[in-house]
Design a protein around this motif. Sequence first.
Motif, short mmCIF file in Angstrom:
data_model
loop_
_atom_site.label_atom_id
_atom_site.label_comp_id
_atom_site.label_asym_id
_atom_site.label_seq_id
_atom_site.Cartn_x
_atom_site.Cartn_y
_atom_site.Cartn_z
N LYS A 71 47.97 25.38 31.13
CA LYS A 71 49.01 25.79 30.18
C LYS A 71 50.02 26.78 30.75
CE LYS A 71 47.12 23.51 26.76
NZ LYS A 71 47.63 22.21 26.49
N HIS A 72 49.78 27.28 31.96
CA HIS A 72 50.68 28.27 32.55
C HIS A 72 50.48 28.33 34.07
CE1 HIS A 72 46.94 30.57 32.18
NE2 HIS A 72 47.43 31.34 33.13
N VAL A 73 51.30 29.16 34.69
CA VAL A 73 51.23 29.39 36.13
C VAL A 73 51.18 30.90 36.34
CG1 VAL A 73 52.45 29.04 38.31
CG2 VAL A 73 52.58 27.29 36.54
N ASN A 74 50.35 31.34 37.27
CA ASN A 74 50.31 32.77 37.60
C ASN A 74 50.93 33.01 38.96
OD1 ASN A 74 49.00 33.54 35.28
ND2 ASN A 74 47.00 33.83 36.23
N LEU A 75 51.69 34.08 39.06
CA LEU A 75 52.17 34.58 40.34
C LEU A 75 51.28 35.77 40.66
CD1 LEU A 75 54.09 34.81 42.75
CD2 LEU A 75 55.62 36.15 41.28
N GLY A 76 50.39 35.60 41.62
CA GLY A 76 49.42 36.65 41.95
C GLY A 76 49.84 37.44 43.17
N PHE A 77 49.54 38.73 43.13
CA PHE A 77 49.82 39.64 44.24
C PHE A 77 48.49 40.09 44.81
CE2 PHE A 77 53.33 39.62 41.34
CZ PHE A 77 54.42 39.53 42.18
N ASN A 78 48.22 39.72 46.07
CA ASN A 78 46.92 39.94 46.66
C ASN A 78 46.52 41.41 46.72
OD1 ASN A 78 47.31 37.23 46.95
ND2 ASN A 78 46.74 37.14 49.09
N ASP A 79 47.47 42.31 46.89
CA ASP A 79 47.21 43.74 46.84
C ASP A 79 47.96 44.37 45.68
OD1 ASP A 79 45.38 44.16 48.99
OD2 ASP A 79 47.01 43.82 50.41
N GLY A 80 48.01 43.66 44.58
CA GLY A 80 48.78 44.10 43.42
C GLY A 80 48.33 45.41 42.82
N ALA A 81 47.05 45.76 43.00
CA ALA A 81 46.55 47.02 42.45
C ALA A 81 47.22 48.22 43.11
CB ALA A 81 45.04 47.10 42.61
N THR A 82 47.78 48.03 44.30
CA THR A 82 48.44 49.13 44.99
C THR A 82 49.96 49.13 44.80
OG1 THR A 82 48.70 47.91 47.07
CG2 THR A 82 46.62 49.12 46.76
N LEU A 83 50.48 48.12 44.13
CA LEU A 83 51.93 48.05 43.89
C LEU A 83 52.33 48.98 42.76
CD1 LEU A 83 53.02 44.29 43.92
CD2 LEU A 83 53.73 46.07 45.49
N ASP A 84 53.46 49.64 42.93
CA ASP A 84 54.02 50.40 41.81
C ASP A 84 54.34 49.40 40.70
OD1 ASP A 84 53.90 52.87 43.04
OD2 ASP A 84 55.89 52.68 43.93
N ASP A 85 54.02 49.78 39.48
CA ASP A 85 54.23 48.89 38.34
C ASP A 85 54.84 49.70 37.18
OD1 ASP A 85 54.17 46.68 36.67
OD2 ASP A 85 52.03 46.84 36.24
N PRO A 86 56.07 50.19 37.39
CA PRO A 86 56.68 51.08 36.38
C PRO A 86 56.88 50.41 35.02
CG PRO A 86 58.30 50.44 38.03
CD PRO A 86 56.97 49.94 38.52
N LYS A 87 57.09 49.11 35.00
CA LYS A 87 57.30 48.41 33.73
C LYS A 87 56.00 47.86 33.16
CE LYS A 87 62.10 47.43 34.50
NZ LYS A 87 63.20 46.59 34.14
N ARG A 88 54.91 48.07 33.90
CA ARG A 88 53.57 47.66 33.46
C ARG A 88 53.53 46.17 33.08
NH1 ARG A 88 50.19 51.65 33.35
NH2 ARG A 88 48.80 50.78 31.80
N ILE A 89 54.06 45.34 33.99
CA ILE A 89 54.04 43.90 33.72
C ILE A 89 52.93 43.18 34.48
CG2 ILE A 89 56.50 43.83 33.16
CD1 ILE A 89 56.93 42.37 35.82
N LEU A 90 52.33 43.86 35.45
CA LEU A 90 51.25 43.23 36.20
C LEU A 90 49.99 43.22 35.35
CD1 LEU A 90 51.75 44.75 39.76
CD2 LEU A 90 52.40 42.49 38.95
N GLN A 91 49.30 42.08 35.37
CA GLN A 91 48.08 41.92 34.59
C GLN A 91 46.90 41.84 35.54
OE1 GLN A 91 49.26 38.23 32.82
NE2 GLN A 91 50.01 39.22 30.95
N GLY A 92 45.74 42.22 35.03
CA GLY A 92 44.51 42.16 35.82
C GLY A 92 43.89 43.54 35.94
N ALA A 93 42.59 43.54 36.16
CA ALA A 93 41.88 44.82 36.23
C ALA A 93 40.94 44.88 37.44
CB ALA A 93 41.08 45.02 34.94
N GLY A 94 41.05 43.92 38.34
CA GLY A 94 40.19 43.91 39.52
C GLY A 94 40.59 45.00 40.52
N ASN A 95 39.85 45.07 41.61
CA ASN A 95 40.11 46.08 42.64
C ASN A 95 41.37 45.82 43.44
OD1 ASN A 95 37.80 47.51 41.99
ND2 ASN A 95 36.53 46.39 43.46
N ARG A 96 41.81 44.56 43.53
CA ARG A 96 42.94 44.24 44.41
C ARG A 96 44.04 43.44 43.75
NH1 ARG A 96 41.78 41.56 49.72
NH2 ARG A 96 43.91 42.16 50.01
N ILE A 97 43.69 42.31 43.14
CA ILE A 97 44.70 41.34 42.71
C ILE A 97 45.26 41.68 41.33
CG2 ILE A 97 45.08 38.91 42.11
CD1 ILE A 97 43.00 38.19 44.24
#
Length: 157
Positions: A71-97
């Motif tokens: 039903k959808h497509v995800n754009l995943g960031f492999n080290d997304g947990a370390t990316l600045d996310d000022p607009k808080r649009i990144l989803q997920g709660a794992g250690n990295r992605i």
Amino acid sequence: MNFSPPAALIKFLKPYDREVRDLALQLRALVLEEMAPCYENIYDAYSAVAIGYGSSDRLRDGIFHIAVYSKHVNLGFNDGATLDDPKRILQGAGNRIRHITIKAVDDLKRPEVRSYIRRARKKALAEARKLGEPPSKQPRGVVSTVKAIYPKKRRPK
């Protein structure tokens, strides 16, 4: 630039509804506009078609990925947990992605999508330099490789 999808990718996307296939291919084009030249690793996995992007064909050099679901497509960031996310649009709660869910073509038009791709790429390349890794040999264009095909699938019907 035109980045025609490999025949294997088209085949892997066939079971999905047209809207999801189109979203996946449009997101792929957007990613390649920002990332090319690069390596593209295509996986026909159990519950999703996954496409990884990085500076080499090694999984550890992956920067981000596309995961295609029913039903959808995800754009995943492999080290997304370390990316600045000022607009808080990144989803997920794992250690990295972390990921951004794309459900409609309008989601691709959000400027944050390109911004996060650019920042993730810049950060990954800077991290590699910091670790003293030699720069990867840049391909001339997009090098697409089918990395795995799983015989058992859970796909949309």
